[in-house]
Design a protein around this motif. Structure first.
Motif, mmCIF file in Angstrom:
data_model
loop_
_atom_site.group_PDB
_atom_site.id
_atom_site.type_symbol
_atom_site.label_atom_id
_atom_site.label_comp_id
_atom_site.label_asym_id
_atom_site.label_seq_id
_atom_site.Cartn_x
_atom_site.Cartn_y
_atom_site.Cartn_z
ATOM 1 N N TYR A 1 0.838 -1.199 0.000
ATOM 2 C CA TYR A 1 0.000 0.000 0.000
ATOM 3 C C TYR A 1 0.877 1.255 0.000
ATOM 4 O O TYR A 1 0.589 2.229 -0.707
ATOM 5 C CB TYR A 1 -0.957 0.031 1.204
ATOM 6 C CG TYR A 1 -1.762 1.306 1.187
ATOM 7 C CD1 TYR A 1 -2.857 1.442 0.340
ATOM 8 C CD2 TYR A 1 -1.375 2.415 1.945
ATOM 9 C CE1 TYR A 1 -3.557 2.639 0.262
ATOM 10 C CE2 TYR A 1 -2.066 3.610 1.871
ATOM 11 C CZ TYR A 1 -3.166 3.716 1.037
ATOM 12 O OH TYR A 1 -3.846 4.893 0.937
ATOM 13 N N SER B 1 0.441 3.988 -2.852
ATOM 14 C CA SER B 1 -0.144 5.304 -2.566
ATOM 15 C C SER B 1 0.834 6.448 -2.811
ATOM 16 O O SER B 1 0.443 7.600 -2.899
ATOM 17 C CB SER B 1 -0.658 5.354 -1.124
ATOM 18 O OG SER B 1 0.419 5.402 -0.228
ATOM 19 N N ALA C 1 2.895 9.251 4.023
ATOM 20 C CA ALA C 1 3.004 10.073 2.804
ATOM 21 C C ALA C 1 2.385 11.460 3.006
ATOM 22 O O ALA C 1 2.987 12.479 2.647
ATOM 23 C CB ALA C 1 2.333 9.360 1.631
ATOM 24 N N ASP D 1 -2.300 5.192 13.800
ATOM 25 C CA ASP D 1 -2.748 4.134 12.888
ATOM 26 C C ASP D 1 -2.889 2.836 13.676
ATOM 27 O O ASP D 1 -2.118 2.583 14.596
ATOM 28 C CB ASP D 1 -1.751 3.946 11.729
ATOM 29 C CG ASP D 1 -2.405 3.292 10.521
ATOM 30 O OD1 ASP D 1 -2.692 4.006 9.544
ATOM 31 O OD2 ASP D 1 -2.678 2.065 10.573
ATOM 32 N N ALA E 1 -2.810 3.126 17.387
ATOM 33 C CA ALA E 1 -4.071 3.388 18.101
ATOM 34 C C ALA E 1 -5.233 3.007 17.195
ATOM 35 O O ALA E 1 -5.196 3.253 15.987
ATOM 36 C CB ALA E 1 -4.183 4.864 18.480
ATOM 37 N N ASP E 2 -6.237 2.388 17.804
ATOM 38 C CA ASP E 2 -7.461 2.051 17.073
ATOM 39 C C ASP E 2 -8.463 3.178 17.299
ATOM 40 O O ASP E 2 -8.818 3.483 18.444
ATOM 41 C CB ASP E 2 -8.004 0.717 17.604
ATOM 42 C CG ASP E 2 -9.215 0.239 16.795
ATOM 43 O OD1 ASP E 2 -9.786 1.046 16.022
ATOM 44 O OD2 ASP E 2 -9.572 -0.943 16.946
ATOM 45 N N ALA F 1 -11.463 3.258 16.966
ATOM 46 C CA ALA F 1 -12.726 2.813 17.559
ATOM 47 C C ALA F 1 -12.665 2.885 19.086
ATOM 48 O O ALA F 1 -13.676 2.717 19.766
ATOM 49 C CB ALA F 1 -13.048 1.397 17.103
ATOM 50 N N SER G 1 -7.561 11.430 6.421
ATOM 51 C CA SER G 1 -7.611 11.149 4.983
ATOM 52 C C SER G 1 -7.910 9.674 4.765
ATOM 53 O O SER G 1 -7.135 8.801 5.161
ATOM 54 C CB SER G 1 -6.272 11.565 4.355
ATOM 55 O OG SER G 1 -5.836 10.630 3.412
ATOM 56 N N LEU G 2 -9.045 9.388 4.183
ATOM 57 C CA LEU G 2 -9.430 8.037 3.736
ATOM 58 C C LEU G 2 -9.348 6.999 4.854
ATOM 59 O O LEU G 2 -8.835 5.901 4.652
ATOM 60 C CB LEU G 2 -8.557 7.616 2.542
ATOM 61 C CG LEU G 2 -8.648 8.555 1.337
ATOM 62 C CD1 LEU G 2 -7.693 8.109 0.230
ATOM 63 C CD2 LEU G 2 -10.081 8.624 0.790
ATOM 64 N N LEU H 1 -14.660 2.721 9.936
ATOM 65 C CA LEU H 1 -15.299 2.643 11.252
ATOM 66 C C LEU H 1 -16.802 2.447 11.117
ATOM 67 O O LEU H 1 -17.482 3.203 10.404
ATOM 68 C CB LEU H 1 -15.020 3.919 12.038
ATOM 69 C CG LEU H 1 -13.538 4.139 12.367
ATOM 70 C CD1 LEU H 1 -13.308 5.529 12.905
ATOM 71 C CD2 LEU H 1 -13.052 3.103 13.364
HETATM 72 C C1 LIG Z 1 -6.262 4.402 2.939
HETATM 73 S S1 LIG Z 1 -5.121 4.412 4.230
HETATM 74 C C2 LIG Z 1 -4.915 6.134 4.586
HETATM 75 C C3 LIG Z 1 -3.991 6.813 3.634
HETATM 76 C C4 LIG Z 1 -3.165 7.887 4.253
HETATM 77 N N1 LIG Z 1 -4.006 8.914 4.822
HETATM 78 C C5 LIG Z 1 -2.193 8.443 3.231
HETATM 79 O O1 LIG Z 1 -2.314 9.591 2.845
HETATM 80 O O2 LIG Z 1 -1.296 7.709 2.810
HETATM 81 C C6 LIG Z 1 -6.079 3.917 5.642
HETATM 82 C C7 LIG Z 1 -5.247 3.784 6.899
HETATM 83 O O3 LIG Z 1 -6.155 3.779 7.992
HETATM 84 C C8 LIG Z 1 -5.750 2.803 8.918
HETATM 85 N N2 LIG Z 1 -6.919 2.383 9.705
HETATM 86 C C9 LIG Z 1 -8.004 1.687 9.291
HETATM 87 N N3 LIG Z 1 -8.871 1.497 10.302
HETATM 88 C C10 LIG Z 1 -8.323 2.102 11.393
HETATM 89 C C11 LIG Z 1 -8.727 2.243 12.753
HETATM 90 N N4 LIG Z 1 -9.878 1.709 13.201
HETATM 91 N N5 LIG Z 1 -7.919 2.917 13.593
HETATM 92 C C12 LIG Z 1 -6.739 3.449 13.160
HETATM 93 N N6 LIG Z 1 -6.308 3.337 11.891
HETATM 94 C C13 LIG Z 1 -7.079 2.670 11.010
HETATM 95 C C14 LIG Z 1 -5.155 1.688 8.072
HETATM 96 O O4 LIG Z 1 -4.298 0.869 8.824
HETATM 97 C C15 LIG Z 1 -4.460 2.490 6.975
HETATM 98 O O5 LIG Z 1 -3.124 2.744 7.293
#
Ligand SMILES: C[S@@+](CC[C@H](N)C(=O)[O-])C[C@H]1O[C@@H](n2cnc3c(N)ncnc32)[C@H](O)[C@@H]1O
Length: 229
Positions: A9, A13, A48, A64, A86-87, A89, A106-107, A112
């Motif tokens: 990823y 990305s 990034a 993350d 960190a989660d 949720a 971002s994304l 959630l």
């Molecule tokens: C699409 S990527 C984000 C891209 C990033 N913002 C960038 O610019 O490169 C989604 C990220 O969110 C994290 N993620 C997903 N669910 C999460 C959660 N419940 N808590 C924390 N991080 C989470 C994933 O591990 C992943 O690294």
């Protein structure tokens, strides 16, 4: 989920049309002047976007859920930013109340099931009047490719992505636009700006097909919201 394909990823990305020429540029535009600001970045992945924020003078704490993403981000940024596993949720126990000027998500929020707890936490962490800038998959896009389920429901959908040669399954929540607005308002945020971005002009030469898609279809949705005082 992302732990299984963190490096793939991160590579993808770095220069993918949707991330490098569309999401990141639009998020940075909505974030505005970040110089000297304390920025909490959610879902910071391999750093990034963090790097761009730091380049513009922000003091970033990235969160993350995936330890492997945090490892890659630390490798990339060194001492220039802080990262924690960190989660989202769960309560953000390491972030003090009123300690953040800007949250950038971002994304990530579409992973959630329930936004209410995390939005309440973000409101707590932000200074009064602080901003939240978020990007998510555009509700119309996910509704379309997911086979047009009941639009007004929030549903878990699974998509197959191709990261280089590697196909990966990614699951996330598709929610209607009105729900996004309702949840933000209920958490005490005022929506200041909504964007359906255009890709950077440079993409036209780099990848004409992606440029056409990102210029003509709903792909991501961005919101800037402010924590009520
Ligand atoms: C699409 S990527 C984000 C891209 C990033 N913002 C960038 O610019 O490169 C989604 C990220 O969110 C994290 N993620 C997903 N669910 C999460 C959660 N419940 N808590 C924390 N991080 C989470 C994933 O591990 C992943 O690294």
């Amino acid at each position: 989920m992302y732990g299984r394909f963190a490096e793939a990823y991160a590579r993808h990305s770095e220069d993918s049309p949707a991330n490098a020429y569309y999401d990141r540029s639009a998020v940075l535009e909505l974030a505005g002047d970040v110089a000297g600001k304390r920025v909490l970045e959610l879902g910071s992945a391999a750093g990034a976007l963090t790097e761009q924020l730091v380049y513009r003078g922000a003091h970033v704490l990235g969160l993350d859920r995936e330890p492997e993403m945090v490892r890659l981000a630390r490798l990339r940024l060194g001492q220039r930013a802080r990262f924690e596993v960190a989660d989202l949720a769960e309560p953000l126990t390491t972030v003090p109340t009123g300690s953040i000027d800007l949250v950038v998500a971002s994304l990530v929020l579409h992973y959630l099931a329930d936004w209410a707890p995390v939005l309440a936490e973000l409101h707590r962490c932000l200074v009064p009047g602080g901003a939240l800038v978020l990007s998510v998959h555009h509700p119309a896009a996910d509704w379309q490719w997911a086979g047009r389920p009941v639009y007004l429901d929030t549903t878990l959908v699974t998509e197959t992505w191709h990261l280089g040669d590697q196909p990966v399954e990614v699951s996330f929540y598709r929610r209607p636009l009105s729900q996004i607005f309702r949840l933000l308002r209920q958490a005490g945020f005022t929506i200041e700006q909504l964007e359906e971005p255009r890709p950077l002009p440079a993409l036209e030469a780099a990848n004409p097909k992606a440029y056409k898609t990102l210029s003509s279809e709903p792909v991501f949705l961005l919101v800037r919201a402010v924590a009520a005082r």
